[in-house]
Write an enzyme that holds these catalytic residues in place. Structure first.
Site, mmCIF file in Angstrom:
data_model
loop_
_atom_site.group_PDB
_atom_site.id
_atom_site.type_symbol
_atom_site.label_atom_id
_atom_site.label_comp_id
_atom_site.label_asym_id
_atom_site.label_seq_id
_atom_site.Cartn_x
_atom_site.Cartn_y
_atom_site.Cartn_z
ATOM 1 N N ALA A 117 -27.785 52.988 -37.753
ATOM 2 C CA ALA A 117 -27.295 53.651 -38.964
ATOM 3 C C ALA A 117 -26.667 52.675 -39.952
ATOM 4 O O ALA A 117 -26.962 52.719 -41.155
ATOM 5 C CB ALA A 117 -26.287 54.734 -38.584
ATOM 6 N N GLU A 118 -25.810 51.783 -39.464
ATOM 7 C CA GLU A 118 -25.099 50.902 -40.394
ATOM 8 C C GLU A 118 -26.021 49.859 -41.023
ATOM 9 O O GLU A 118 -25.882 49.549 -42.215
ATOM 10 C CB GLU A 118 -23.918 50.214 -39.696
ATOM 11 C CG GLU A 118 -22.880 51.162 -39.109
ATOM 12 C CD GLU A 118 -22.101 51.961 -40.160
ATOM 13 O OE1 GLU A 118 -22.489 51.967 -41.341
ATOM 14 O OE2 GLU A 118 -21.103 52.603 -39.771
ATOM 15 N N VAL A 119 -26.960 49.323 -40.268
ATOM 16 C CA VAL A 119 -27.886 48.357 -40.878
ATOM 17 C C VAL A 119 -28.812 49.042 -41.867
ATOM 18 O O VAL A 119 -29.243 48.430 -42.851
ATOM 19 C CB VAL A 119 -28.707 47.585 -39.819
ATOM 20 C CG1 VAL A 119 -27.821 46.712 -38.969
ATOM 21 C CG2 VAL A 119 -29.527 48.520 -38.952
#
EC number: 3.2.2.22
Length: 292
Positions: free
Chosen positions: A199-201
């Site tokens: 999700a964060e990347v």
């Protein structure tokens, strides 16, 4: 007899209709057996492309924007290793984690979930390998602070930053929950790394670039990574409401220095905040620093 046959056929058709209208869950797989940086980047692109609305653009930029909520609520991420597969469930409208699936030490598929984010019926559709009897609600919540507490990180500031990031680290923590008896500390550490590596990347190219630059090795995370992760809504809101042609109407500081050009943030995916504002609306919108 004819009435019975007709009734039977009607029942079958009704059931078939119910089956076919059940939304298929999209799965995206990352093979962790000798992966390359290019394969990982392709994996991240697939996540972005699957959840974005190609017709949505905010602030005069070309940054992908998550589509509005739809009947397709969840996305399944599969991590494959030589020892098997562990899967992660994400909400499509914000990429928040909802559940994970792994075999235990007796080779039984078990699904663990955050009960505020997904129902048992939805979990069955997401992870059909696990029976209802093998679904378990997690004892903690889906926010980083709660997961970090259960990860029992003792170094430094005791946050996820102390674990680092990287493909090798993802594989290490995946194997700690794959075909093993459940250990909450290992589970929470896996979730912390898996969330950031998916999700964060997808949200932040800055983090993706760190992963590919150091690929496949573990690397130390930094304060900028954490500031990005806690500022997704703030950044999305600023771009949505106070940027024109990729330039903010004033300097913004999201915790790592002032920025005026949106491109300097290296964003990969923005939160859905509604239809794009017109130029006049964007110019007249003052960004509220109290937005969480």
């Amino acid at each position: 007899m004819k009435i019975y046959v007709v009734a039977t056929i009607a029942w079958i058709l009704l059931q078939f209709s119910a089956w076919t209208t059940t939304d298929a869950v999209t799965s995206i797989t990352l093979d962790l057996v000798n992966p390359t940086a290019g394969q990982y980047s392709s994996f991240v692109d697939k996540i972005r492309n699957n959840v974005k609305d190609p017709n949505l653009k905010y602030g005069g930029t070309d940054i992908a924007v998550i589509g509005p909520p739809s009947k397709d609520k969840f996305l399944r991420i599969n991590f494959q290793s030589s020892r098997g597969t562990v899967s992660l469930g994400l909400k499509r409208d914000n990429l928040y984690v909802v559940a994970y699936l792994a075999m235990d030490n007796t080779n039984v598929n078990r699904a663990y979930y955050f009960k505020s984010e997904i129902t048992s019926a939805e979990l069955t559709a997401l992870f059909p390998e696990a029976t209802t009897a093998n679904q378990k609600a997690l004892e903690y919540t889906e926010d980083y602070q709660s997961i970090e507490k259960n990860a029992q990180i003792t170094q430094g500031d005791k946050s996820r930053k102390e674990l680092g990031l990287g493909i090798d680290l993802l594989l290490t923590f995946m194997e700690a929950v794959n075909k093993k008896a459940r250990v909450v500390k290992n589970e929470a550490r896996f979730l912390l790394i898996a969330i950031q590596m998916t999700a964060e990347v997808a949200r932040f190219r800055y983090i993706q670039n760190l992963v590919t630059k150091n690929f496949p090795n573990k690397f130390d995370s930094d304060n900028k990574v954490i500031q990005f992760e806690v500022s997704w809504r703030k950044i999305s809101t600023a771009i949505y409401g106070d940027a024109k042609n990729g330039v903010f109407n004033k300097d913004y500081d999201f915790g790592f220095g002032k920025v005026r050009q949106v491109k300097d943030l290296q964003m990969g995916l923005l939160m859905y905040l509604g239809k794009p504002k017109s130029s006049n609306e964007a110019n007249s919108t003052a960004y509220a620093t109290t937005v969480l």
